[in-house]
Design a protein around this motif. Structure first.
Motif, PDB file in Angstrom:
ATOM      1  N   GLY A  50      -5.022  -8.565   4.630  1.00 33.34           N
ATOM      2  CA  GLY A  50      -6.289  -8.308   3.964  1.00 33.34           C
ATOM      3  C   GLY A  50      -7.214  -7.417   4.742  1.00 33.34           C
ATOM      4  N   MET A  51      -8.451  -7.867   4.835  1.00 29.20           N
ATOM      5  CA  MET A  51      -9.510  -7.049   5.409  1.00 29.20           C
ATOM      6  C   MET A  51      -9.650  -7.316   6.902  1.00 29.20           C
ATOM      7  SD  MET A  51     -12.230  -7.401   2.256  1.00 29.20           S
ATOM      8  CE  MET A  51     -12.066  -9.163   2.104  1.00 29.20           C
ATOM      9  N   LYS A  63      -3.946  -6.620  -2.635  1.00 31.55           N
ATOM     10  CA  LYS A  63      -3.502  -5.816  -1.500  1.00 31.55           C
ATOM     11  C   LYS A  63      -3.428  -4.333  -1.880  1.00 31.55           C
ATOM     12  CE  LYS A  63      -1.499  -4.674   2.403  1.00 31.55           C
ATOM     13  NZ  LYS A  63      -2.275  -4.597   3.648  1.00 31.55           N
ATOM     14  N   ILE A  64      -2.825  -4.039  -3.029  1.00 28.48           N
ATOM     15  CA  ILE A  64      -2.736  -2.648  -3.491  1.00 28.48           C
ATOM     16  C   ILE A  64      -4.128  -2.081  -3.747  1.00 28.48           C
ATOM     17  CG2 ILE A  64      -1.903  -1.145  -5.335  1.00 28.48           C
ATOM     18  CD1 ILE A  64       0.444  -3.043  -5.697  1.00 28.48           C
ATOM     19  N   ASP A 110      -1.947   1.206   8.842  1.00 30.00           N
ATOM     20  CA  ASP A 110      -1.135  -0.019   8.840  1.00 30.00           C
ATOM     21  C   ASP A 110      -0.752  -0.403   7.414  1.00 30.00           C
ATOM     22  OD1 ASP A 110      -2.415   0.169  11.335  1.00 30.00           O
ATOM     23  OD2 ASP A 110      -2.375  -1.997  11.622  1.00 30.00           O
ATOM     24  N   SER A 111      -1.754  -0.441   6.539  1.00 25.96           N
ATOM     25  CA  SER A 111      -1.531  -0.899   5.165  1.00 25.96           C
ATOM     26  C   SER A 111      -0.588   0.020   4.400  1.00 25.96           C
ATOM     27  CB  SER A 111      -2.871  -0.989   4.429  1.00 25.96           C
ATOM     28  OG  SER A 111      -3.721  -1.927   5.038  1.00 25.96           O
ATOM     29  N   GLY A 137       8.419  -4.155   3.948  1.00 26.56           N
ATOM     30  CA  GLY A 137       7.671  -4.014   2.708  1.00 26.56           C
ATOM     31  C   GLY A 137       7.757  -2.605   2.167  1.00 26.56           C
ATOM     32  N   SER A 138       6.978  -2.345   1.150  1.00 23.96           N
ATOM     33  CA  SER A 138       6.972  -1.039   0.511  1.00 23.96           C
ATOM     34  C   SER A 138       5.666  -0.313   0.808  1.00 23.96           C
ATOM     35  CB  SER A 138       7.153  -1.199  -1.004  1.00 23.96           C
ATOM     36  OG  SER A 138       6.159  -2.065  -1.537  1.00 23.96           O
ATOM     37  N   PHE A 139       5.556   0.886   0.293  1.00 22.63           N
ATOM     38  CA  PHE A 139       4.353   1.696   0.471  1.00 22.63           C
ATOM     39  C   PHE A 139       3.138   0.938  -0.066  1.00 22.63           C
ATOM     40  CE2 PHE A 139       1.626   5.292  -1.079  1.00 22.63           C
ATOM     41  CZ  PHE A 139       1.272   5.764   0.178  1.00 22.63           C
ATOM     42  N   LEU A 140       2.065   0.934   0.715  1.00 21.21           N
ATOM     43  CA  LEU A 140       0.800   0.249   0.415  1.00 21.21           C
ATOM     44  C   LEU A 140       0.848  -1.256   0.665  1.00 21.21           C
ATOM     45  CD1 LEU A 140      -0.400   1.950  -2.915  1.00 21.21           C
ATOM     46  CD2 LEU A 140      -0.926   2.615  -0.567  1.00 21.21           C
ATOM     47  N   HIS A 141       1.992  -1.772   1.145  1.00 20.73           N
ATOM     48  CA  HIS A 141       2.128  -3.208   1.348  1.00 20.73           C
ATOM     49  C   HIS A 141       2.287  -3.574   2.830  1.00 20.73           C
ATOM     50  CE1 HIS A 141       2.833  -3.205  -2.995  1.00 20.73           C
ATOM     51  NE2 HIS A 141       2.514  -4.474  -2.959  1.00 20.73           N
TER      52      HIS A 141
END
Length: 215
Positions: A50-51, A63-64, A110-111, A137-141
């Motif tokens: 998260g933040m 998250k996305i 990171d995200s 994970g995948s992109f943005l995750h």
């Protein structure tokens, strides 16, 4: 202060932030801890989805949404810094803005990418960079890497303290990173010195307007 100075500050913070995170990911397993100064400063490896400071926001969709918001904010931030420079705001404000922008960009990296380039840090296993089987994970995750922990005080609070008396208490409990620290320093400094930062700009605009009026 010129735009290249802003870019330099952002790049400097990013290099420090990402270098430390990369070392943590490739040398430590989850929850591993090194004591730097007894009782108040430790390197403690955790990740959060998260933040800043481990706060969370709404599951997978959240998250996305959060990562997308960070991306838009960082891009908009660079344009906004150009505007502040063009309008000759104070150097102090521009430095604080650069710190906030750098911190947002650090956690954005990171995200966006860490789920693609690192595998999981499970048990006592240290993550590998660009593992053959792909990342966790995948992109943005991707998950944000945190490691700075300052438990300056740990113990039970005196019973006479209202509401929390007798409870076990840790100060400062959150684990954070260089990017979080840059954002916090920038925001707190602006709040403390906002009158000085904006008063100088207002005075400069009034002086410029007066000079044009005389002409």
């Amino acid at each position: 202060m010129k735009y290249r100075h802003v870019v330099f500050i952002v790049i400097l913070i990013l290099v420090i932030d990402q270098t430390l995170k990369f070392w943590i990911k490739t040398h430590m397993f989850m929850q591993q801890e090194f004591i730097i100064f007894p009782n108040w400063f430790r390197i403690h490896f955790i990740e959060n989805e998260g933040m800043a400071y481990g706060l969370k926001f709404g599951g997978d969709f959240g998250k996305i949404l959060l990562t997308t918001f960070r991306l838009v904010a960082v891009v908009a931030g660079f344009f906004y810094m150009k505007k502040l420079i063009r309008e000759k705001y104070s150097t102090g404000l521009l430095i604080c803005g650069s710190l906030i922008l750098a911190g947002a960009a650090g956690n954005l990296i990171d995200s966006m990418f860490y789920g693609l380039i690192f595998n999981d840090s499970i048990g006592y296993e240290v993550a590998k960079f660009m593992p053959p089987g792909g990342g966790y994970g995948s992109f943005l995750h991707g998950r944000v890497v945190d490691m700075l922990y300052f438990p300056i005080y740990e113990g039970y609070l005196p019973s006479w303290i209202p509401f929390k008396g007798g409870d076990y208490f840790v100060f400062f409990r959150p684990v954070f990173n260089i990017a979080d620290a840059a954002i916090s320093v920038g925001v707190i400094t602006i709040l403390l010195f906002q009158k000085r930062f904006f008063a100088r700009h207002s005075a400069a605009r009034q002086e410029k307007a007066a000079s044009h009026a005389e002409i």
